[in-house]
Design a protein around this motif. Structure first.
Motif, PDB file in Angstrom:
ATOM      1  N   UNK A 664      74.255  -8.006  94.400  1.00  0.00           N
ATOM      2  CA  UNK A 664      73.787  -8.004  95.776  1.00  0.00           C
ATOM      3  C   UNK A 664      74.308  -9.205  96.661  1.00  0.00           C
ATOM      4  N   UNK A 665      75.306 -10.003  95.929  1.00  0.00           N
ATOM      5  CA  UNK A 665      75.983 -10.781  96.639  1.00  0.00           C
ATOM      6  C   UNK A 665      74.942 -12.084  97.042  1.00  0.00           C
ATOM      7  N   UNK A 666      75.866 -13.057  98.007  1.00  0.00           N
ATOM      8  CA  UNK A 666      75.305 -14.251  98.279  1.00  0.00           C
ATOM      9  C   UNK A 666      75.026 -14.431  99.649  1.00  0.00           C
ATOM     10  N   UNK A 675      65.397 -11.806  96.165  1.00  0.00           N
ATOM     11  CA  UNK A 675      63.855 -12.234  95.937  1.00  0.00           C
ATOM     12  C   UNK A 675      62.876 -11.228  96.119  1.00  0.00           C
ATOM     13  N   UNK A 676      62.760 -10.153  96.765  1.00  0.00           N
ATOM     14  CA  UNK A 676      61.800  -9.141  96.945  1.00  0.00           C
ATOM     15  C   UNK A 676      61.830  -8.387  95.519  1.00  0.00           C
ATOM     16  N   UNK A 677      63.009  -8.290  95.001  1.00  0.00           N
ATOM     17  CA  UNK A 677      63.106  -7.524  93.867  1.00  0.00           C
ATOM     18  C   UNK A 677      62.382  -8.359  92.506  1.00  0.00           C
TER      19      UNK A 677
END
Length: 986
Positions: A664-666, A675-677
């Motif tokens: 997902x990268x930075x 964060x949602x995952x």
């Protein structure tokens, strides 16, 4: 004149005799190496202690020199000794002999059992060898030998080196050396004779004495006495009267009785052939003077029984066939197979013909037809079992790699609860399957953790042992594929019928174990969740709080609001081919109820707004009151909700998840999505908390869920009273905080009505698919740590019975090595082979110990002291190259050895058909001859050392040490002489 003026006639060659020749350069290189190694000057050292050549440490250093383009290696061999403090005093002593010449006469280290051949032949503690560097090179011509000897002599003279210098001549296998040692006014020449056939006159002592005396050529008429040391070696090869205690096991045997221990669940150990091939008895007369004994071609005084010293060594069989080693080697070979289970067994497990195939291929269309189709017809169990019948039909029952008797025995061993499935009902079965095995010892627990295998009482461990046994005795790779297919079918059956898998610890997968064990634990977790749901037990089986582990902890919760139709729906869904979709439908089936029960209030349940809405929700999903906390605004007691357990994960799933999150990268968007995952579990807990505590706010949730994020301070109010005021931490107040977003999104839904965090149906199908696609090679790779773990436990158990110190050390090395290799995925084959080789070496040592114990009758010995002596003797034979026999031929061990030789002699003298005499023991063990048969065979090896000190070459020369070593075997005769001469008075 024309000729005289020709420029060519004026050219003439000038020879520069000052240029060093190749020979001189060679001598210079030898001197340079001797200087580098500090071998110049007087050699000094302490007198040699007895046995130091065997117990002391030998070292060597090498260099390379060349004569023109012919390369030589020069090697310094020396015994490591403590530095001598008396160097200065010794230098003052005049006429002291060089140390190597003193060593020629030393009798403390004759016949060392393990040493360089020159040490054995000449008794030297230090020497230098010059040999052709390449193995196939050899110095064959006499002129080249003399040239090398001249070089050595000049180098020794130039440097003053007193260390003997040898040159290897002829082919290397002949071990032919000539050399020289120089001291002040003295020189020792080392000479050698090597013959394939020995002249008759040199086969006995008197002939050797004649050679020695003639070589010395002493001018003195009364010749000084010659000192002699004699060793005769006898070889015992015939162990017929002592059968090897372990017979090869019966291949058809299912359950053991044999010494090898052929039970399923146990690894065998021991040799199938005698691991001790020969016993060598050396009888030694260490100090004899000429004239004391007589030995010539017609008579000999050398009776081995009368020898003052006996020593024994055993010759071990090269790579004896051992059961445990064979099991490990064959199982390791599985890792290199390429075939899949289907290829090995002939047909795909799901390949069908005729009507049954039509049923499955048209399953979806039949679901849409008006005629009712029974759902169970489409169950996976039906498909698999009908496929299994087809396989047997194609292959034939007799062609099945495992016969039914073997298969049933194994399956009952792996699944002991299967025996009472019908008799005892489901409840008793769950009790036996959820870990009634005795707890593992801490040592074993530590081992499976180090090896990343599985506990020794687990199903995975037992499966590994069964597959190992089947691979060796019951059909090889086909048997392994057959059992694995049956195992996977059993897993499928247990999943569909809610039968827990025995031999697995409760709880999530143990990441310290191998991946296959984790997968089986994951399947068990799925069965537990599904069983709890199907039985209607909605308690703490899905509760993550510390109070709940067994499925009944939440019985106090009100379940009356559930939809009774949903029970039927769940019951149907398990038999469906694609029931995971229905699971999600079931989880959200109460959405309409929520809407009618104040759903909007749940949406607005923010930190400050939750208390402004009318609280008309009925509390649901309460576990128990917190005890200390109350809700901030309504002031009612705060209830801990029943929450969902987080999804159990195996190491490969964790790895996949971390890869997805890393991809997902930075960026800000990627971080938000990550964060949602990761907040699915948080959202579920918030919904459960809202359902259990109507009217609550975010602060209430944080006080329970993350107390450190709620900061309380003592403040003084308007009236001057000290009150406690609390607020959220700084990170909770960040705008668009994930906790605030989740709280605003969360609806008041109890855990039992939420969408499952852990979709057990999907995860179980993934595990079953993973198991089904495993090839035998994959399976062997997964289970090899368990097999190595079992092998280590086996050798430890057997070693405890034998108590061999060297084996203890090797086992520690194996554990250390294995823990480094097996901790990482996909270890190298070479390293695995090294571990297996180490285990095989331990097995061979244990087998040798048992063989020697049987031969020396250790267990039968009734005298306790004698038994302990024999036990020590046997242990020394295993660990030392040669062992002295206490009491020689008259001690307890000596008597047994004598008896072994007598029996072997009698057996060899008896005609082969006379079995009765072959079995009978000796009537009189001590009698030298019984019925004309000697107690001992002719000696296999004869070694003689002759020493004396005489003036040489003239009567007025200095008396110097002379030594000759002789060895005579069946195909070899060697004389190695060291003859000293006075170079001052000659």
């Amino acid at each position: 004149m024309a000729a005289d003026s020709d420029p060519e006639s004026e050219v003439f060659e000038i020879t520069d005799f000052t240029t060093a020749s190749e020979w001189e350069r060679f001598i210079s290189k030898i001197e340079e190496v001797l200087n580098d190694w500090k071998l110049i000057g007087i050699s000094s050292g302490k007198p040699l202690e007895k046995g130091v050549y065997t117990t002391g440490a030998w070292e060597e250093k090498s260099d390379e020199i060349s004569f023109a383009d012919f390369k030589f290696s020069i090697t310094h061999h020396y015994l490591v000794q403590e530095p001598n403090d008396k160097d200065g005093r010794e230098e003052l002593v005049e006429d002291v002999l060089p140390l190597p010449m003193q060593d020629l006469l030393c009798m403390n280290n004759d016949f060392p059992p393990r040493a360089h051949c020159l040490v054995r032949w000449y008794g030297l503690r230090e020497f230098v060898v010059i040999a052709p560097a390449a193995n196939n090179d050899a110095v064959l011509s006499e002129s080249k030998c003399n040239l090398l000897l001249s070089s050595v002599s000049i180098a020794l003279g130039n440097t003053g080196c007193q260390v003997p210098l040898f040159v290897q001549i002829h082919h290397k296998w002949r071990r032919m050396y000539v050399g020289e040692c120089q001291g002040p006014g003295v020189r020792t020449d080392f000479e050698m004779v090597h013959l394939r056939k020995v002249p008759n006159q040199y086969t006995h002592l008197s002939g050797l004495l004649d050679i020695f005396k003639s070589k010395i050529g002493c001018p003195l008429t009364p010749l000084p006495p010659v000192s002699m040391a004699i060793r005769l070696t006898y070889v015992l090869q015939d162990w017929q009267q002592y059968f090897w205690p372990q017979q090869p096991p019966d291949i058809d045997a299912l359950v053991g009785g044999e010494v090898g221990g052929l039970e399923f669940g146990k690894l065998p150990l021991g040799a199938c052939e005698d691991p001790i091939s020969e016993l060598h008895l050396a009888t030694t007369w260490p100090h004899l003077t000429e004239g004391i004994i007589v030995e010539n071609d017609v008579y000999s005084d050398l009776d081995p029984i009368q020898a003052p010293q006996w020593s024994v060594r055993v010759r071990k069989a090269d790579n004896p066939q051992c059961l445990l080693g064979d099991f490990l080697t064959e199982f390791f070979k599985l890792c290199r197979r390429k075939e899949s289970t289907d290829e090995i067994l002939g047909r795909s497990a799901f390949e069908e013909e005729g009507k049954e195939v039509a049923d499955i291929t048209h399953a979806l269309s039949k679901l849409t037809e008006p005629a009712p189709v029974p759902i169970h017809k489409l169950s996976v169990t039906n498909m698999v079992h009908s496929a299994k019948k087809k396989i047997r039909k194609h292959r034939g029952v007799d062609e099945s790699p495992l016969n039914n008797e073997v298969l049933n025995t194994i399956l009952l061993f792996l699944f002991p609860d299967a025996a009472d499935k019908l008799a005892d009902g489901f409840e008793s079965r769950t009790n036996t399957s959820t870990g009634n095995n005795p707890p593992s010892e801490s040592e074993d627990c530590n081992l499976f953790n180090q090896f990343k295998s599985a506990p020794s009482d687990s199903l995975t461990y037992k499966l590994a042992l069964c597959l190992c046994m089947i691979n060796f005795y019951h059909g090889g790779v086909k048997g392994v594929a057959h059992l694995w297919q049956e195992f996977v079918l059993e897993m499928r059956y247990r999943w569909e019928n809610n039968y827990l898998i025995p031999g697995l610890a409760n709880g999530p997968p143990d990441l310290r174990c191998c991946l296959l064990h984790q997968k089986l634990q994951m399947l068990n977790c799925c069965i537990e969740r599904k069983k709890a749901r199907d039985e209607g037990k909605r308690g703490s089986m899905s509760d993550r709080s510390p109070a709940g582990t067994s499925g009944d902890a939440g019985k106090g919760v009100d379940h009356s609001g559930e939809n009774p139709d949903k029970e039927k729906e769940v019951g149907k869904s398990w038999e469906s081919w694609s029931d995971s979709e229905e699971e999600f439908f079931e989880c959200l089936s109460d959405t309409e109820d929520l809407k009618g029960n104040g759903q909007e209030n749940g949406k607005k349940g923010g930190a400050k707004e939750g208390n402004k809405e009318p609280v008309n929700l009925k509390p649901e999903g309460r576990l128990h009151p917190h005890g200390k906390l109350t809700l901030l605004h309504p002031g009612e007691p705060l209830y801990i909700p029943i929450t969902q357990e987080p999804a159990p994960m195996t190491e490969d799933l964790l790895e996949e998840q971390s890869e997805v999150l890393a991809k997902l990268g930075t960026s800000a968007e990627g971080a938000h999505l990550r964060a949602r995952m990761q907040s699915a579990c948080l959202l579920s807990d918030m919904e459960s908390f809202k359902a259990a505590n109507p009217g609550c706010c975010l602060e209430d949730f944080v006080r329970w869920y993350s107390p450190r994020d709620y900061i309380e301070e003592e403040v003084v109010d308007e009236k001057g009273n000290i009150v406690i005021k609390g607020e959220l931490s700084a990170r909770m107040k960040i705008p668009s905080n994930m906790w605030v977003e989740a709280w605003e999104t969360a609806k008041p839904v109890p855990a039992r009505r939420q969408k499952r965090l852990f979709d057990d149906t999907r995860e179980a199908e993934k595990v079953l698919h993973y198991l089904a696609i495993q090839k035998p090679a994959d399976l062997a790779r997964h289970l090899l740590p368990c097999i190595i773990h079992a092998a280590v436990l086996k050798v430890k158990e057997e070693e405890a019975l034998e108590d061999i110190s060297s084996v203890k050390k090797i086992i520690k090395q194996i554990i250390s090595h294995s823990s480094k290799v097996l901790r990482f995925p996909s270890p190298e084959d070479k390293k695995l082979e090294e571990i297996i080789a180490q285990i095989m070496s331990v097995e061979a040592i244990i087998a040798r110990a048992r063989s020697l114990k049987a031969k020396f009758g250790v267990e039968k010995c009734e005298n306790k002291e004698e038994k302990e002596d024999l036990q020590r003797f046997v242990n020394c034979l295993l660990e030392q190259p040669e062992v002295s026999v206490v009491g020689a031929g008259r001690g307890p061990a000596g008597s047994i050895i004598h008896k072994l030789f007598v029996n072997a002699q009698r057996v060899s003298a008896v005609p082969p058909l006379d079995e009765d005499l072959r079995r009978s023991g000796p009537a009189e063990e001590r009698r030298p001859n019984t019925g004309g048969v000697a107690d001992f065979p002719p000696p296999t090896g004869r070694e003689v050392i002759l020493r004396t000190t005489v003036p040489r070459p003239a009567p007025y020369s200095k008396p110097l040490p002379q030594r000759m070593y002789s060895v005579l075997t069946k195909e070899d005769f060697r004389l190695a002489g060291a003859f000293s001469a006075d170079t001052t008075f000659f």
